[in-house]
Design a protein around this motif. Structure first.
Motif, PDB file in Angstrom:
ATOM      1  N   UNK A 188       0.852  -1.175   0.013  1.00 40.40           N
ATOM      2  CA  UNK A 188      -0.107   0.045  -0.109  1.00 40.40           C
ATOM      3  C   UNK A 188       0.667   1.287   0.004  1.00 40.40           C
ATOM      4  N   UNK A 189       1.980   1.216   0.541  1.00 41.26           N
ATOM      5  CA  UNK A 189       3.010   2.332   0.630  1.00 41.26           C
ATOM      6  C   UNK A 189       3.376   2.578  -0.736  1.00 41.26           C
ATOM      7  N   UNK A 190       4.029   1.833  -1.553  1.00 40.48           N
ATOM      8  CA  UNK A 190       4.396   1.982  -2.847  1.00 40.48           C
ATOM      9  C   UNK A 190       3.187   2.395  -3.817  1.00 40.48           C
ATOM     10  N   UNK A 191       2.032   1.827  -3.373  1.00 36.32           N
ATOM     11  CA  UNK A 191       0.883   2.223  -4.459  1.00 36.32           C
ATOM     12  C   UNK A 191       0.381   3.461  -4.048  1.00 36.32           C
ATOM     13  N   UNK A 192       0.401   3.975  -2.826  1.00 33.02           N
ATOM     14  CA  UNK A 192      -0.066   5.289  -2.642  1.00 33.02           C
ATOM     15  C   UNK A 192       0.747   6.242  -3.039  1.00 33.02           C
ATOM     16  N   UNK A 193       2.188   6.112  -2.967  1.00 35.52           N
ATOM     17  CA  UNK A 193       3.311   7.218  -3.360  1.00 35.52           C
ATOM     18  C   UNK A 193       2.761   7.330  -5.232  1.00 35.52           C
ATOM     19  N   UNK A 194       2.910   6.142  -5.794  1.00 33.85           N
ATOM     20  CA  UNK A 194       2.703   6.099  -6.921  1.00 33.85           C
ATOM     21  C   UNK A 194       1.307   6.894  -7.404  1.00 33.85           C
ATOM     22  N   UNK A 195       0.193   6.602  -6.681  1.00 30.40           N
ATOM     23  CA  UNK A 195      -0.998   7.376  -7.023  1.00 30.40           C
ATOM     24  C   UNK A 195      -0.844   8.712  -6.721  1.00 30.40           C
ATOM     25  N   UNK A 196      -0.147   9.153  -5.746  1.00 30.42           N
ATOM     26  CA  UNK A 196       0.010  10.693  -5.608  1.00 30.42           C
ATOM     27  C   UNK A 196       0.835  11.273  -6.673  1.00 30.42           C
ATOM     28  N   UNK A 197       1.959  10.808  -7.141  1.00 30.43           N
ATOM     29  CA  UNK A 197       2.738  11.017  -8.332  1.00 30.43           C
ATOM     30  C   UNK A 197       1.854  11.072  -9.573  1.00 30.43           C
ATOM     31  N   UNK A 198       0.989   9.989  -9.667  1.00 26.82           N
ATOM     32  CA  UNK A 198       0.313  10.074 -10.883  1.00 26.82           C
ATOM     33  C   UNK A 198      -0.776  11.253 -11.064  1.00 26.82           C
ATOM     34  N   UNK A 199      -1.413  11.352  -9.677  1.00 23.53           N
ATOM     35  CA  UNK A 199      -2.320  12.628  -9.530  1.00 23.53           C
ATOM     36  C   UNK A 199      -1.790  14.017 -10.082  1.00 23.53           C
ATOM     37  N   UNK A 200      -0.411  14.278  -9.817  1.00 25.07           N
ATOM     38  CA  UNK A 200       0.332  15.318 -10.325  1.00 25.07           C
ATOM     39  C   UNK A 200       0.489  15.155 -11.913  1.00 25.07           C
ATOM     40  N   UNK A 201       0.940  13.789 -12.250  1.00 25.15           N
ATOM     41  CA  UNK A 201       1.558  13.814 -13.645  1.00 25.15           C
ATOM     42  C   UNK A 201       0.500  13.742 -14.622  1.00 25.15           C
ATOM     43  N   UNK A 202      -0.722  12.943 -14.079  1.00 16.46           N
ATOM     44  CA  UNK A 202      -1.719  12.653 -15.132  1.00 16.46           C
ATOM     45  C   UNK A 202      -2.835  13.618 -14.956  1.00 16.46           C
ATOM     46  N   UNK A 203      -3.490  13.957 -13.919  1.00 14.44           N
ATOM     47  CA  UNK A 203      -4.476  14.799 -13.364  1.00 14.44           C
ATOM     48  C   UNK A 203      -4.169  16.285 -13.713  1.00 14.44           C
ATOM     49  N   UNK A 204      -2.961  16.682 -13.196  1.00 15.56           N
ATOM     50  CA  UNK A 204      -2.727  18.206 -13.297  1.00 15.56           C
ATOM     51  C   UNK A 204      -1.933  18.335 -14.375  1.00 15.56           C
ATOM     52  N   UNK A 205      -1.074  17.440 -14.908  1.00 17.51           N
ATOM     53  CA  UNK A 205      -0.186  17.820 -15.999  1.00 17.51           C
ATOM     54  C   UNK A 205       0.999  18.344 -15.396  1.00 17.51           C
ATOM     55  N   UNK A 206       1.551  17.996 -14.269  1.00 12.38           N
ATOM     56  CA  UNK A 206       3.018  18.154 -13.735  1.00 12.38           C
ATOM     57  C   UNK A 206       4.005  17.430 -14.522  1.00 12.38           C
ATOM     58  N   UNK A 207       5.175  18.051 -14.632  1.00 10.22           N
ATOM     59  CA  UNK A 207       6.210  17.418 -15.463  1.00 10.22           C
ATOM     60  C   UNK A 207       7.502  17.429 -14.700  1.00 10.22           C
ATOM     61  N   UNK A 208       7.278  18.069 -13.345  1.00 12.13           N
ATOM     62  CA  UNK A 208       8.570  17.982 -12.530  1.00 12.13           C
ATOM     63  C   UNK A 208       8.002  18.002 -11.107  1.00 12.13           C
ATOM     64  N   UNK A 209       8.469  17.024 -10.474  1.00 10.48           N
ATOM     65  CA  UNK A 209       8.085  16.978  -9.118  1.00 10.48           C
ATOM     66  C   UNK A 209       9.296  16.270  -8.159  1.00 10.48           C
ATOM     67  N   UNK A 210       9.198  16.656  -6.659  1.00 14.09           N
ATOM     68  CA  UNK A 210      10.240  16.099  -5.952  1.00 14.09           C
ATOM     69  C   UNK A 210       9.566  15.213  -4.850  1.00 14.09           C
TER      70      UNK A 210
END
Length: 391
Positions: free
Chosen positions: A319-341
């Motif tokens: 669930x930890x890796x799944x939650x992190x991936x979901x948070x990153x995908x929320x940025x890259x897929x939903x918001x269109x973020x192309x740079x994150x930390x």
């Protein structure tokens, strides 16, 4: 204050192991912005249970920011804020701004929100198709063993105890070290924008093995960190997807150590578990979701835009890796973020060299770093020495 270590009076204080309790019930209808949330909290009676719980840990203020625009300056202001969604025919939104602040009383994180700032020159809600093409072209053109060091394992340094190779990544020693023990996780895929939950979990398990190997050589190395800057906008020196592993002796790195000390102080002051209360506040405000032993929340005192925090009692749980991936995908897929930390602090290593359950959970923090097309830096004197400036 971020250099403060655990105070002497807390050095012998041992809080119980962190373990998730049942979720706190939602106490508010859907809140759509920090402005609405702040108003709702401030209107509650002081003895309202949610306000009392909130106020033990947080403080919020809503402040007017009035100004006068001379007639000769109006055209320029309209030009500066041309991307404002309500249009610039009327300039009330500039002349009557609202600044909301949130403050974590224990970590001392102070965040300032003003939505007007996000519409300054350089603001992009989403990249155009042409800009997306430029970014993808830069990724594609930098790929390949003849162009990218990380695409060739042989052109990377090796730790004294050897290299770890897993399904999705391999490790290398960093040739320009932050700390004594500083390694890299280098993905087998080149693009920093291609990832999933299995890759994230694989990276973390590889990191755990690297920490164990360091600990065998240096038993004092007990405090593990994992960091990922994706894209040059996020300060990545290479386009190729890679993460930084660090394990320190004596204490965590500054912000994590400060948070640890803050959690101890809170528990001594209130006889309540800091992490349980932090999670419960966010759940009651509708700002958190959980899966198994892991909770993801939209943090009330973010360091930058769209920060999410993921907390788990077991960093080995899928669930930890799944939650992190979901948070990153929320940025890259939903918001269109192309740079994150992304930064993760794991529980300290035990005598066997494993990240065993402890009073301090594993914590991941994810933040949007802004548009790669923006030539401005997203940090300055305010972020270095002032407070958290959230547009």
């Amino acid at each position: 204050m971020y250099g403060v270590l655990v105070p002497p009076q807390l050095a012998k204080f041992t809080p119980p192991r962190f373990k998730l309790v049942p979720p706190a019930p939602l106490a508010l209808p859907e809140v759509k912005s920090i402005y609405e949330l702040s108003r709702t909290i401030l209107r509650m009676p002081q003895d309202e249970p949610l306000r009392k719980r909130f106020s033990r840990l947080f403080e919020t203020r809503s402040k007017p920011g009035p100004l006068v625009i001379p007639k000769a300056f109006e055209a320029r202001v309209r030009e500066l804020f041309s991307s404002y969604p309500g249009g610039t025919q009327k300039l009330d939104f500039v002349m009557n701004q609202t600044v909301v602040t949130t403050y974590n009383r224990y970590t001392e994180e102070y965040s300032m929100f003003n939505e007007v700032r996000r519409y300054r020159p350089g603001y992009l809600e989403k990249l155009s198709s042409e800009q997306e093409h430029i970014i993808q072209q830069a990724i594609t053109e930098s790929e390949g063993a003849d162009k990218c060091d990380f695409c060739s394992m042989e052109r990377t340094a090796v730790d004294p105890f050897g290299r770890i190779v897993s399904k999705h990544c391999y490790t290398a020693s960093n040739v320009a070290k932050y700390e004594q023990w500083h390694g890299l996780i280098i993905a087998k895929v080149h693009s920093p924008l291609i990832f999933d939950k299995d890759m994230l979990q694989d990276y973390m398990e590889t990191a755990h093995e690297w920490y164990r190997r360091v600990n065998r050589v240096d038993p004092a190395a007990q405090f593990p960190h994992l960091m990922w800057d994706a894209g040059k906008r996020a300060a990545a020196s290479q386009i190729h997807q890679h993460l930084q592993m660090i394990i320190t002796q004596d204490r965590y790195l500054t912000r994590t150590e400060h948070t640890k000390a803050a959690s101890f102080r809170f528990e001594q002051d209130h006889n309540l578990n800091y992490w349980e209360e932090l999670i419960a506040i966010h759940e009651q405000l509708g700002l958190a979701t959980r899966s198994g032993p892991t909770v993801a929340l939209s943090y009330l005192a973010p360091i930058k835009e769209r920060e999410m925090m993921i907390i788990t009692e077991n960093s080995h749980h899928p669930s930890f890796g799944r939650a992190i991936a979901a948070a990153l995908h929320a940025l890259t897929d939903d918001v269109g973020c192309r740079a994150f930390s992304l930064a993760i602090s794991f529980a300290p290593l035990d005598s066997e060299g494993n990240t065993a359950p402890s009073a301090f959970p594993a914590i991941a923090r994810v933040v949007d770093r802004g548009s790669p097309m923006d030539t401005r830096s997203d940090v300055g004197a305010m972020e270095f020495w002032g407070a958290n400036n959230v547009g």
